[in-house]
Design a protein around this motif. Structure first.
Motif, short mmCIF file in Angstrom:
data_model
loop_
_atom_site.label_atom_id
_atom_site.label_comp_id
_atom_site.label_asym_id
_atom_site.label_seq_id
_atom_site.Cartn_x
_atom_site.Cartn_y
_atom_site.Cartn_z
N PRO A 176 0.80 -1.27 -0.14
CA PRO A 176 -0.03 0.03 0.09
C PRO A 176 1.09 1.31 -0.11
O PRO A 176 2.19 1.18 0.37
N ILE A 177 0.38 2.36 -0.21
CA ILE A 177 0.89 3.54 -0.29
C ILE A 177 0.15 4.62 0.83
O ILE A 177 -1.10 5.15 0.39
N ILE A 178 0.58 4.64 2.07
CA ILE A 178 0.06 5.45 2.83
C ILE A 178 1.11 6.52 3.48
O ILE A 178 2.12 6.12 3.88
N GLY A 179 0.74 7.64 3.73
CA GLY A 179 1.55 8.69 4.08
C GLY A 179 1.46 10.26 3.44
O GLY A 179 0.85 10.38 2.45
N ARG A 180 2.17 11.15 4.33
CA ARG A 180 2.29 12.49 3.58
C ARG A 180 2.95 12.28 2.33
O ARG A 180 3.92 11.75 1.94
N GLU A 236 -4.11 9.37 12.32
CA GLU A 236 -3.02 9.67 13.11
C GLU A 236 -2.06 10.57 12.23
O GLU A 236 -1.22 11.50 13.21
N ILE A 237 -1.81 10.65 11.15
CA ILE A 237 -0.76 11.35 10.39
C ILE A 237 -1.58 12.66 10.51
O ILE A 237 -0.57 13.91 11.04
N THR A 265 2.00 6.60 14.96
CA THR A 265 1.09 5.95 14.08
C THR A 265 1.11 4.45 14.59
O THR A 265 2.28 4.06 15.35
N SER A 266 0.14 3.84 14.50
CA SER A 266 0.01 2.52 14.94
C SER A 266 1.09 1.53 14.42
O SER A 266 1.31 0.28 14.96
#
Length: 460
Positions: free
Chosen positions: A400-404, A434-435, A441-442
């Motif tokens: 997956p692509i997750i983040g700022r 959470e971001i 973050t978990s």
């Protein structure tokens, strides 16, 4: 006459682009964190890829899509029009670059490097599903009945035995089953297989029940939904003079998003923006000067009545455990009074003018496969017009692509989940929350960082 452009949702703190499982879970956890949220989707909320999938919550799926042998299998299956995996030829440059990047990641080392991260995020999501199931305000079917991987070939069974060993090494419960042991677990269904693997910690849900319940809960709490609205452009603030946003080393922000809804035009202003529109994330990224390497993988499914009735001559299946017809890549999920058959992975569909039609060869291949593993299945009685299709967002490394997302300080991306979107919905939504709230973050976001694809300052 065109309606004038109107500025809507000026007081919203967060705008979520995408109303599937990832977008709704993001809205849910942000709402829980006290943020005001608007969700916008190009179609009907929850009716895209999240609607007709198998509903699996899969700690067992810790091997990324980009795994050893996938390229060889893809080339072989391309010669079979009814194969479960198909790459539609295209000269689209983004697609060709994606295939090249995917091929480089189909290595044993990449698989080993990714397994712990994928398993961790899946287990965290499973725990969150248990919490959601305990919520009085949410109503959806949730079953932790495990998952069976069924095999007809010695080669497939041997490879799965190695996966089971690796699962055990990672701390996941799993074991191989003989046909007799399989019969003890599912005594009321006849399988034509030589063995199986059982992953008892897996679970499944009725996807659209969850999506509908989440939407009702969020609407009651003041979250706004805008459906059938296409985001067309963004207003941005740049603090540098780079040739493009991606060239900038200075902080940049998104101020607002323009959309069209039929004849209406509108603007959504927000402090934070979330890009969670699945297979269309790459196209949306381009409007922000980004190159998000996401390609659509089309899957199909059909949901059949599973109550004994002479009018439903396809046969019913009295089973409790979801199962995958492994060599055929067909997932079978029992719900209360229904059973869903789904599968296939067709790449290159959006690069080919967004082919929405369902290939008759894919349908025939799925139905034929079901009959090979399930002697009681009567494919000739299936109404093929009832097949559904959806587009899974696939990243080239299977993660997956997750983040700022650089260079924007107020853009969070959550996409590229491939076949694990439903499984990873809650944890993805919680991570987004959470971001944005600045919480710890978990899970470690390093393996899922959108900026991992950077090449010479650009995402490629």
């Amino acid at each position: 006459m065109m309606k004038p452009e109107t500025n809507r949702n000026e007081n919203k703190e967060v705008a979520v682009i995408g109303g599937g499982i990832i977008g709704l879970c993001s809205a849910y956890y942000l709402h829980k964190a006290g943020r005001s949220v608007v969700v916008i989707d190009k179609g009907e909320i929850g009716k895209a890829c999240s609607f007709g999938n198998a509903g699996y919550i899969t700690p067992s799926h810790f091997v990324p899509l980009a795994a050893p042998g996938m390229i060889q299998k893809g080339l072989k299956w391309m010669l079979n029009p009814q194969s479960p995996f198909f790459v539609r030829p295209s000269l689209n440059l983004d697609f060709l670059l994606w295939l090249w990047s995917f091929s480089k990641k189909c290595t044993k080392q990449h698989t080993l490097n990714s397994q712990e991260a994928i398993l961790d995020i899946n287990l965290k999501s499973l725990a969150l599903y248990e919490e959601l199931n305990a919520e009085d305000a949410l109503e959806f079917q949730f079953y932790q009945k495990g998952l069976l991987m069924l095999y007809k070939t010695d080669k497939g069974l041997k490879e799965e035995a190695e996966t089971v060993k690796q699962a055990n090494r990672l701390g996941l419960n799993a074991k191989m089953l003989s046909p007799i042991e399989l019969k003890c677990l599912e005594p009321n269904i006849d399988f034509d297989v030589i063995g199986a693997a059982h992953y008892p910690e897996d679970a499944h849900i009725a996807p659209y029940e969850l999506l509908s319940s989440l939407r009702a809960y969020l609407e009651a709490g003041g979250v706004e939904f805008i459906e059938h609205a296409e985001v067309t452009s963004f207003n941005t603030k740049f603090l540098s003079s780079g040739d493009s946003p991606a060239d900038s080393s200075e902080p940049n922000t998104i101020v607002s998003a323009h959309y069209t809804k039929g004849a209406e035009k509108g603007v959504i202003s927000a402090d934070e923006f979330i890009l969670a529109n699945g297979a269309w994330s790459g196209q949306m990224g381009k409007t922000l000067g980004l190159k998000l390497p996401v390609q659509a993988g089309k899957g199909i499914s059909i949901t059949l009545n599973n109550v004994p009735n002479k009018q439903h001559a396809h046969a019913t299946f009295d089973c409790k455990t979801p199962f995958i017809l492994s060599e055929a890549k067909v997932a079978v999920t029992p719900f209360n009074n229904e059973i869903r058959f789904g599968g296939t992975m067709e790449l290159g569909v959006l690069a080919n003018q967004e082919r929405r039609g369902i290939s008759q060869n894919r349908i025939k291949g799925l139905l034929k496969s079901a009959g090979r593993y399930l002697p009681a299945f009567k494919a000739e009685h299936i109404d093929q017009s009832q097949f559904w299709s959806g587009f899974r967002p696939c990243s080239p490394d299977g993660l997956p692509i997750i983040g700022r997302c650089h260079p924007y300080t107020n853009l969070t991306v959550s996409t590229g989940h491939a076949m694990m979107g439903l499984s990873l919905g809650p944890i993805s939504g919680k991570l987004v929350s959470e971001i944005i709230t600045g919480s710890k973050t978990s899970v470690n976001l390093g393996p899922f960082d959108p900026n991992r694809f950077h090449s010479e300052g650009k995402i490629a």
